[in-house]
Scaffold this motif. Structure first.
Motif, mmCIF file in Angstrom:
data_model
loop_
_atom_site.group_PDB
_atom_site.id
_atom_site.type_symbol
_atom_site.label_atom_id
_atom_site.label_comp_id
_atom_site.label_asym_id
_atom_site.label_seq_id
_atom_site.Cartn_x
_atom_site.Cartn_y
_atom_site.Cartn_z
ATOM 1 N N PHE A 119 -1.143 8.837 6.964
ATOM 2 C CA PHE A 119 -1.801 7.615 6.498
ATOM 3 C C PHE A 119 -1.190 6.387 7.173
ATOM 4 N N PHE A 120 0.122 6.379 7.283
ATOM 5 C CA PHE A 120 0.786 5.244 7.909
ATOM 6 C C PHE A 120 0.415 5.154 9.387
ATOM 7 N N SER A 121 0.184 6.322 9.976
ATOM 8 C CA SER A 121 -0.208 6.350 11.375
ATOM 9 C C SER A 121 -1.574 5.684 11.561
ATOM 10 N N LEU A 122 -2.477 5.944 10.618
ATOM 11 C CA LEU A 122 -3.793 5.306 10.649
ATOM 12 C C LEU A 122 -3.641 3.785 10.512
ATOM 13 N N MET A 123 -2.778 3.397 9.575
ATOM 14 C CA MET A 123 -2.543 1.974 9.338
ATOM 15 C C MET A 123 -1.964 1.305 10.584
ATOM 16 N N ILE A 149 6.708 -1.546 17.616
ATOM 17 C CA ILE A 149 6.979 -0.506 16.632
ATOM 18 C C ILE A 149 6.645 -1.032 15.241
ATOM 19 N N PHE A 150 6.055 -0.175 14.435
ATOM 20 C CA PHE A 150 5.736 -0.521 13.052
ATOM 21 C C PHE A 150 6.555 0.422 12.161
ATOM 22 N N CYS A 151 7.350 -0.119 11.248
ATOM 23 C CA CYS A 151 8.211 0.729 10.407
ATOM 24 C C CYS A 151 7.987 0.453 8.928
ATOM 25 N N VAL A 152 8.061 1.517 8.122
ATOM 26 C CA VAL A 152 8.165 1.331 6.668
ATOM 27 C C VAL A 152 9.495 1.911 6.204
ATOM 28 N N TYR A 153 10.130 1.227 5.247
ATOM 29 C CA TYR A 153 11.440 1.642 4.759
ATOM 30 C C TYR A 153 11.378 1.908 3.266
ATOM 31 N N SER A 154 12.018 3.009 2.848
ATOM 32 C CA SER A 154 12.065 3.294 1.414
ATOM 33 C C SER A 154 13.516 3.371 0.962
ATOM 34 N N ILE A 185 9.688 5.677 8.127
ATOM 35 C CA ILE A 185 8.787 6.171 9.175
ATOM 36 C C ILE A 185 8.641 5.031 10.172
ATOM 37 N N CYS A 186 8.804 5.356 11.459
ATOM 38 C CA CYS A 186 8.596 4.360 12.504
ATOM 39 C C CYS A 186 7.587 4.911 13.493
ATOM 40 N N LEU A 187 6.579 4.125 13.795
ATOM 41 C CA LEU A 187 5.538 4.590 14.696
ATOM 42 C C LEU A 187 5.291 3.564 15.796
ATOM 43 N N PRO A 188 4.873 4.048 16.967
ATOM 44 C CA PRO A 188 4.578 3.092 18.033
ATOM 45 C C PRO A 188 3.278 2.340 17.763
ATOM 46 N N LEU A 189 3.269 1.043 18.036
ATOM 47 C CA LEU A 189 2.035 0.255 18.004
ATOM 48 C C LEU A 189 1.381 0.463 19.360
ATOM 49 N N ARG A 190 0.194 1.072 19.326
ATOM 50 C CA ARG A 190 -0.370 1.500 20.605
ATOM 51 C C ARG A 190 -1.865 1.238 20.614
ATOM 52 N N ILE A 201 0.829 -1.205 0.000
ATOM 53 C CA ILE A 201 0.000 0.000 0.000
ATOM 54 C C ILE A 201 0.864 1.256 0.000
ATOM 55 N N MET A 202 1.933 1.244 0.797
ATOM 56 C CA MET A 202 2.774 2.437 0.879
ATOM 57 C C MET A 202 3.717 2.508 -0.335
ATOM 58 N N GLY A 203 3.790 1.437 -1.087
ATOM 59 C CA GLY A 203 4.651 1.420 -2.277
ATOM 60 C C GLY A 203 6.123 1.592 -1.917
ATOM 61 N N VAL A 204 6.579 0.862 -0.915
ATOM 62 C CA VAL A 204 7.947 1.045 -0.435
ATOM 63 C C VAL A 204 8.757 -0.240 -0.550
#
Lengths: 629, 137
Positions: free
Chosen positions: A370-374, A352-357, A339-344, A260-263
């Motif tokens: 959007f990634f925060s929502l995901m 932690i949930f991360c996407v890498y490009s 982008i790295c966000l806390p799973l909360r 979805i994030m195309g990464v």
């Protein structure tokens, strides 16, 4: 909040710059222009004939010749337009080219006609304003300026040619032309001014429209993109909801998120119970080498510590800051931004949930949002499954503690009753066997209580899918045939052909069948009969019927039959076995899958339990559509 | 009298161990006892048994499985058949908990699995089966 100071937005390829019409609109303008030309040619032919009847000096032939040329190229444009419309998608550059060609040829033809009809004194001169307006709308201000200059120069040329008597004389019908009856500098300046003013006014208005148009286009594209993303997110959540295995659920999340994030890749890191380390529990698109680092010590990784404390971490470029303990590893993996966000869930952070490009500055503000929502949705799904498993674990432990002493007593008494410890008197053995029976019953009670508790408290919310009843029923048949034979009960199973699948889950259906069939066998005396049938009741219901020639239920007992711990007096008299929970479990299961149960019974003659089970909905219903069953 | 086989029972409930001993000795099996995984491993090192009867939950909830995997990964002990006992049905262990799910890979490291309480006849027939047929590598 850690955030690299400026994350330039992802470059948007804007095709609409400097253009108010999209190719498809230009094609419509072409059609309109072609029709206008036919009318102009027709009007011109009539007008030239009328003028000729009045003024024999009028060069009708040349004018009409020009008009024929105009209809000739109009026909060409007409055919060209037809061919271009047939080819999808429209080639934007050729559409623009054709627009320029039409404008140029039209202007040329117009000036030819003006030249033949009296040059500067021609009444047709007034028509030069129309192309200017059209050019101003269709082309860029620069284009309009160029065409405007050409028009002004051509008009100047006409004046010069008029002065030099190259052009035919003005027609007699015209008394006063646009410039009066004599050439002068002032009228020409006024003409130039009028052309300029028209150009400026039209291009200014068109520019504003153009801006609005491209805004609209951008917004609609963004809307479209976010719609697609949301639909993909919906798919992701739906698929996660179907997972009963934590690992599968997280793998689903990382796989979808990457797509979805195309990464390049994505990872979920979960924290251990002491909040000391993070472990890569699911990854997608990352190499084994990168994961080989194993656990991450939170105390040694300030960036992970900050995220675990709730920070949003969007890093535009790995090279930019010394965030990382080992930037080399990250660079080697080909990661440029992340982008790295806390799973909360609520206030509890568990990973932690991360996407890498592999591109620097890949993520903009909207991507982070959007990634925060995901991430939030993934967190809820993970936590939901985990807490279900934790509750189940607790229940397993409780059950273990309750059953351990009972198992020990049973295991100790059993060798005694089996006379492994020496022979027993008949009375001793009888008493021991009664004890064993009671203990066994207690074990079943604990099991049933836990099952009921599990269903009541919705531990590990079940997953619904189409269940093949035939398979489970055949299994039941094999299992209970032996038991029935031992009691000399005639046990029969009938299954209708083409039985639809049922919307439930295998575990619940298994328990439902087990409870009803074992009950029927338990409460049917020797030489009795137990019949089970599965039939299609209605279009959207399957009917399960279990009937026996057992002890039956009296009319006064029927209303309480499905209550917890309820056992009828005749059932108690018939056998010591039974916990009084079997039918409450049946009721609980049917309530959950949206089924119903109906009992007919005559005391001493037998009972018939009829259950209606909802069919599985038709395959692939539209998302959000109410299910058929 | 000739002993039929050496069985090591690893189980933390000593009452259950002694009952099983009674049943197994009645069929001339030689029985040794251990009350946790560590002790059990030591007894195996001391002398290779022909069969191990192993409880799941001992001092920790997954001790039995941990020991079974450890034996499975040790070439010398890989071939000793394990009969696992648990108060839970196999299905519940499979689906039950994150702890087990993490632990259990694609295969169960045991040859047979019985739910407690075990009937003496059931225990004897399972033991006979496992001792009679050497475990496939």
């Amino acid at each position: 909040m850690i955030r690299s100071k400026e994350i330039p937005p992802r470059p948007v390829h804007d095709r609409t710059k400097g253009q108010v019409f999209f190719p498809i609109d230009l094609m419509k303008v072409f059609l309109w222009l072609i029709r206008l030309r036919w009318m102009a040619v027709a009007g011109g032919l009539i007008a030239s004939w009328v003028v000729y009847t009045e003024d024999r000096a009028f060069p009708t032939l040349v004018v009409q010749g020009t008009l024929v040329v105009i209809s000739g190229y109009n026909l060409i444009f007409y055919l060209l337009r037809r061919r271009m419309s047939a080819a999808a998608p429209l080639d934007e550059r050729s559409v623009i080219l054709v627009a320029h060609a039409q404008t140029a040829v039209d202007l040329l033809a117009l000036f030819l006609l003006i030249g033949f009809t009296g040059g500067i004194y021609s009444p047709l001169l007034i028509f030069v304003f129309f192309p200017i307006v059209l050019i101003g709308i269709i082309f860029s201000p620069v284009g309009c300026f160029i065409y405007g200059t050409l028009v002004v120069m051509a008009t100047g040329g006409l004046i010069l040619m008029g002065e030099m008597d190259i052009l035919p004389p003005p027609i007699a019908m015209v008394q006063n032309s646009l410039f009066g009856d004599r050439f002068g500098l002032i009228p020409y300046v006024c003409f130039v001014g009028a052309i300029l003013a028209t150009g400026v006014l039209v291009t200014a208005t068109a520019s504003r429209l153009r801006g609005k148009g491209s805004d609209l286009f951008r917004i609609s594209r963004e809307l479209d993109a976010s719609n697609t993303k949301l639909a993909a997110l919906y798919e992701m959540v739906k698929e996660m909801g179907l997972c009963s295995d934590l690992q599968k659920l997280m793998d689903t999340a990382t796989r979808h998120a990457t797509r979805i994030m195309g990464v390049k890749g994505c990872a979920i890191k979960l924290m251990d119970e002491e909040a000391k380390t993070l472990r890569f529990t699911s990854t997608y698109g990352l190499s084994q080498d990168y994961l080989a680092k194993g656990k991450i010590d939170i105390d040694k990784s300030p960036i992970n510590r900050q995220i675990i404390e709730g920070a949003v971490c969007a890093i535009g470029s790995i090279d930019e800051k010394d965030y990382f303990q080992y930037p080399e590893d990250i660079r080697k993996e080909g990661i440029a931004s992340m982008i790295c966000l806390p799973l909360r869930v609520e206030k509890k952070i568990f990973g932690i949930f991360c996407v890498y490009s592999d591109e620097s500055y890949c993520f903009g503000e909207s991507d982070t949002k959007f990634f925060s929502l995901m991430t939030d949705l993934a967190a809820i799904a993970i936590e939901n499954l985990r807490s279900g498993l934790l509750k189940l674990w607790f229940m397993m432990k409780v059950s273990h503690q309750l059953r351990s002493p009972m198992n020990a007593v049973y295991t100790m008494l059993k060798p005694m009753s089996g006379e492994y410890l020496g022979p027993l008197s008949v009375a001793q053995k009888d008493t021991l066997d009664k004890c064993l029976k009671r203990i066994k019953n207690l074990g079943e009670l604990i099991n049933d209580l836990l099952k009921l508790g599990e269903k009541k408290s919705e531990v590990a919310a079940p997953v619904w899918y189409p269940v093949d009843l035939v398979k489970i029923m055949r299994h039941m048949q094999d299992f209970y045939q032996t038991q029935a034979r031992q009691k000399t009960i005639d046990f029969r199973v009938q299954i209708a052909a083409d039985l639809p699948k049922v919307h439930a889950n295998e575990k619940l259906i298994d328990e439902l069948f087990t409870n009803l069939i074992s009950n029927a066998i338990k409460y049917t005396p020797a030489n009795g009969r137990v019949e089970v049938s599965l039939t299609r009741a209605t279009n959207d219901r399957v009917c399960l019927e279990v009937s026996d020639t057992g002890i039956g239920v009296s009319e006064k007992d029927l209303p309480g039959l499905f209550a917890e711990f309820f056992r009828t007096d005749n059932a108690k008299a018939f056998t010591e076995e039974g916990t009084g929970l079997g039918l409450s479990i049946v009721k609980e299961i049917l309530d959950r899958i949206g089924g119903t149960v109906h009992v007919e019974s005559t005391l001493g003659q037998g009972s018939r339990f009829s259950c209606l089970l909802p069919n599985a909905p038709n395959p692939q219903p539209a998302p959000g559509a109410p299910s058929a069953g | 009298m000739e002993k039929r086989g050496d069985i090591l029972i690893i189980e933390d409930d000593r009452d259950i161990v002694s009952s099983m001993r009674i049943i197994l000795e009645s069929r001339q099996y030689q029985v040794r006892e251990a009350y946790d995984g560590k002790q059990g491993y030591a007894k195996i090192e001391e002398k290779m048994p022909d069969l191990i009867i192993l409880d799941v939950m001992m001092s920790t909830e997954t001790e039995g499985f941990e020991l079974a995997y450890k034996l499975q990964n040790t070439t010398a002990y890989k071939k000793i058949p394990i009969l696992m006992l648990s108060s839970f049905p196999k299905k519940m262990v499979e689906e039950g908990s994150e702890k087990f799910q993490h632990l259990l890979g694609d295969y169960w490291p045991v040859a047979d699995f019985l739910e407690k309480p075990v009937e003496p006849e059931e225990l004897l027939s399972a033991v006979e089966n496992l001792i009679a047929q050497p475990k496939q590598p």
